[in-house]
Design a protein around this motif. Structure first.
Motif, PDB file in Angstrom:
ATOM      1  N   THR A 100       0.850  -1.192   0.000  1.00  0.00           N
ATOM      2  CA  THR A 100       0.000   0.000   0.000  1.00  0.00           C
ATOM      3  C   THR A 100       0.886   1.243   0.000  1.00  0.00           C
ATOM      4  N   HIS A 101       0.330   2.334  -0.492  1.00  0.00           N
ATOM      5  CA  HIS A 101       1.126   3.557  -0.633  1.00  0.00           C
ATOM      6  C   HIS A 101       1.585   4.112   0.710  1.00  0.00           C
ATOM      7  N   GLY A 102       0.762   3.991   1.747  1.00  0.00           N
ATOM      8  CA  GLY A 102       1.178   4.428   3.078  1.00  0.00           C
ATOM      9  C   GLY A 102       2.379   3.641   3.572  1.00  0.00           C
ATOM     10  N   MET A 103       2.380   2.341   3.324  1.00  0.00           N
ATOM     11  CA  MET A 103       3.524   1.510   3.706  1.00  0.00           C
ATOM     12  C   MET A 103       4.761   1.927   2.932  1.00  0.00           C
ATOM     13  N   LEU A 104       4.602   2.227   1.658  1.00  0.00           N
ATOM     14  CA  LEU A 104       5.757   2.657   0.861  1.00  0.00           C
ATOM     15  C   LEU A 104       6.316   3.978   1.377  1.00  0.00           C
ATOM     16  N   CYS A 128       3.658  -7.807   6.542  1.00  0.00           N
ATOM     17  CA  CYS A 128       2.596  -8.659   5.997  1.00  0.00           C
ATOM     18  C   CYS A 128       1.781  -7.873   4.988  1.00  0.00           C
ATOM     19  N   ASP A 129       1.873  -8.264   3.722  1.00  0.00           N
ATOM     20  CA  ASP A 129       1.019  -7.625   2.733  1.00  0.00           C
ATOM     21  C   ASP A 129      -0.316  -8.360   2.709  1.00  0.00           C
ATOM     22  N   ASN A 130      -1.348  -7.674   2.248  1.00  0.00           N
ATOM     23  CA  ASN A 130      -2.717  -8.208   2.187  1.00  0.00           C
ATOM     24  C   ASN A 130      -3.215  -8.590   3.585  1.00  0.00           C
ATOM     25  N   TRP A 131      -2.797  -7.843   4.579  1.00  0.00           N
ATOM     26  CA  TRP A 131      -3.132  -8.131   5.971  1.00  0.00           C
ATOM     27  C   TRP A 131      -4.643  -8.037   6.184  1.00  0.00           C
ATOM     28  N   ILE A 132      -5.253  -9.126   6.615  1.00  0.00           N
ATOM     29  CA  ILE A 132      -6.684  -9.225   6.901  1.00  0.00           C
ATOM     30  C   ILE A 132      -7.478  -8.591   5.758  1.00  0.00           C
ATOM     31  N   GLN A 133      -7.192  -9.051   4.551  1.00  0.00           N
ATOM     32  CA  GLN A 133      -7.842  -8.539   3.340  1.00  0.00           C
ATOM     33  C   GLN A 133      -8.806  -9.583   2.797  1.00  0.00           C
ATOM     34  N   SER A 134     -10.027  -9.168   2.567  1.00  0.00           N
ATOM     35  CA  SER A 134     -11.037 -10.069   2.014  1.00  0.00           C
ATOM     36  C   SER A 134     -10.545 -10.701   0.723  1.00  0.00           C
ATOM     37  N   PHE A 135     -10.877 -11.946   0.533  1.00  0.00           N
ATOM     38  CA  PHE A 135     -10.554 -12.737  -0.655  1.00  0.00           C
ATOM     39  C   PHE A 135      -9.071 -13.052  -0.791  1.00  0.00           C
ATOM     40  N   VAL A 136      -8.248 -12.642   0.181  1.00  0.00           N
ATOM     41  CA  VAL A 136      -6.821 -12.955   0.129  1.00  0.00           C
ATOM     42  C   VAL A 136      -6.406 -13.685   1.402  1.00  0.00           C
ATOM     43  N   TRP A 137      -6.561 -13.038   2.555  1.00  0.00           N
ATOM     44  CA  TRP A 137      -6.017 -13.610   3.766  1.00  0.00           C
ATOM     45  C   TRP A 137      -6.765 -13.099   4.993  1.00  0.00           C
ATOM     46  N   MET A 190       2.052  -1.148  12.709  1.00  0.00           N
ATOM     47  CA  MET A 190       1.460  -0.094  11.883  1.00  0.00           C
ATOM     48  C   MET A 190       0.736  -0.806  10.750  1.00  0.00           C
ATOM     49  N   VAL A 191      -0.494  -0.399  10.495  1.00  0.00           N
ATOM     50  CA  VAL A 191      -1.287  -0.984   9.416  1.00  0.00           C
ATOM     51  C   VAL A 191      -1.672   0.140   8.469  1.00  0.00           C
ATOM     52  N   TYR A 192      -1.378  -0.049   7.197  1.00  0.00           N
ATOM     53  CA  TYR A 192      -1.668   0.955   6.173  1.00  0.00           C
ATOM     54  C   TYR A 192      -2.723   0.416   5.221  1.00  0.00           C
ATOM     55  N   GLY A 233     -15.370  -4.395  -0.104  1.00  0.00           N
ATOM     56  CA  GLY A 233     -15.510  -3.067   0.458  1.00  0.00           C
ATOM     57  C   GLY A 233     -15.389  -3.034   1.969  1.00  0.00           C
ATOM     58  N   ILE A 234     -15.263  -4.178   2.600  1.00  0.00           N
ATOM     59  CA  ILE A 234     -15.181  -4.241   4.058  1.00  0.00           C
ATOM     60  C   ILE A 234     -13.722  -4.270   4.510  1.00  0.00           C
ATOM     61  N   ASN A 235     -12.970  -5.178   3.970  1.00  0.00           N
ATOM     62  CA  ASN A 235     -11.565  -5.336   4.350  1.00  0.00           C
ATOM     63  C   ASN A 235     -10.687  -5.017   3.147  1.00  0.00           C
ATOM     64  N   LYS A 236     -10.331  -3.763   3.022  1.00  0.00           N
ATOM     65  CA  LYS A 236      -9.540  -3.309   1.883  1.00  0.00           C
ATOM     66  C   LYS A 236      -8.095  -3.799   1.967  1.00  0.00           C
ATOM     67  N   TRP A 237      -7.372  -3.557   0.891  1.00  0.00           N
ATOM     68  CA  TRP A 237      -5.958  -3.923   0.819  1.00  0.00           C
ATOM     69  C   TRP A 237      -5.195  -3.191   1.913  1.00  0.00           C
ATOM     70  N   LYS A 238      -4.434  -3.963   2.699  1.00  0.00           N
ATOM     71  CA  LYS A 238      -3.628  -3.397   3.766  1.00  0.00           C
ATOM     72  C   LYS A 238      -2.243  -4.048   3.756  1.00  0.00           C
ATOM     73  N   THR A 239      -1.252  -3.246   4.100  1.00  0.00           N
ATOM     74  CA  THR A 239       0.079  -3.759   4.387  1.00  0.00           C
ATOM     75  C   THR A 239       0.385  -3.366   5.822  1.00  0.00           C
ATOM     76  N   ALA A 240       0.870  -4.307   6.596  1.00  0.00           N
ATOM     77  CA  ALA A 240       1.167  -4.051   8.008  1.00  0.00           C
ATOM     78  C   ALA A 240       2.594  -4.448   8.316  1.00  0.00           C
ATOM     79  N   TRP A 241       3.194  -3.777   9.290  1.00  0.00           N
ATOM     80  CA  TRP A 241       4.465  -4.258   9.819  1.00  0.00           C
ATOM     81  C   TRP A 241       4.347  -4.387  11.336  1.00  0.00           C
ATOM     82  N   PHE A 242       5.105  -5.354  11.852  1.00  0.00           N
ATOM     83  CA  PHE A 242       5.092  -5.669  13.275  1.00  0.00           C
ATOM     84  C   PHE A 242       6.528  -5.697  13.777  1.00  0.00           C
ATOM     85  N   LEU A 243       6.755  -5.062  14.915  1.00  0.00           N
ATOM     86  CA  LEU A 243       8.069  -5.097  15.544  1.00  0.00           C
ATOM     87  C   LEU A 243       8.071  -6.242  16.543  1.00  0.00           C
TER      88      LEU A 243
END
Length: 188
Positions: free
Chosen positions: A21-25, A140-149, A164-166, A176-186
């Motif tokens: 996602t652009h926020g993650m970038l 984690c890309d596609n974090w809690i994204q419908s139809f992916v993961w 942080m989740v973007y 439309g419920i769980n959009k594309w998200k990229t997250a990072w975890f420390l």
């Protein structure tokens, strides 16, 4: 160059950014990666970018066509290795070569989770950093994204860690419920 939805070109490195996602970038651009070693589960254009921007990259790819494409695109770069591991969703038996007991592998600073076995890779990352008693980042890309993961187990496992989740607000190809998200975890 024709880009798919969400892809961005990095003028600095001369290749595509990881397809996050652009926020993650925007966040990733601020990270100092030159001395970081990356373990990437699920490669592609990101593999070339990680190789140009980090110390070293080990990539594990389960898709034969992506594996071959990565080999072609990264042939001129020497700071990485790509492994093809033939496995299916839920089949962790082929990952034995990359387990916590494999002393041949370098110490990783970042683990990228963007292929199959997503929940298993979350567990791998937590176990890896805890066993080695070192801090590291799991992306984690596609974090809690419908139809992916969608993985309650991964959510529960990673809940204790700073994250942080973007979310990509203009992403439309889902329910439309769980959009594309990229997250990072420390992970500590």
């Amino acid at each position: 160059m024709t880009l798919s939805f969400g892809q961005k070109y990095d003028d600095k490195s001369g290749c595509l950014f990881p397809w996050f996602t652009h926020g993650m970038l925007d966040d990733l651009r601020t990270w100092d990666l030159k001395d970081k070693t990356v373990f990437e589960f699920g490669g592609g254009a990101s593999t070339k970018w990680w190789r140009k921007n980090s110390k070293a990259v080990i990539t594990v790819e389960a898709n034969k066509q992506w594996y071959e494409q990565i080999q072609r695109e990264c042939i001129d770069q020497s700071n990485g290795v790509v492994y093809y591991v033939k496995c299916n969703e839920g089949d962790t038996s082929k990952l034995h070569r990359y387990t916590l007991d494999n002393e041949v592998l370098p110490e990783f600073d970042i683990i990228v989770n963007d292929g199959i076995l997503r929940t298993e890779i979350c567990q791998f990352a937590v176990d890896y950093f805890k066993k080695r008693k070192r801090e590291g980042i799991l992306i984690c890309d596609n974090w809690i994204q419908s139809f992916v993961w969608m993985s309650p187990a991964a959510e529960k496992m990673l809940k204790p860690f700073k994250s942080m989740v973007y979310e990509q607000q203009d992403h439309k190809d889902n329910d439309g419920i769980n959009k594309w998200k990229t997250a990072w975890f420390l992970i500590k």
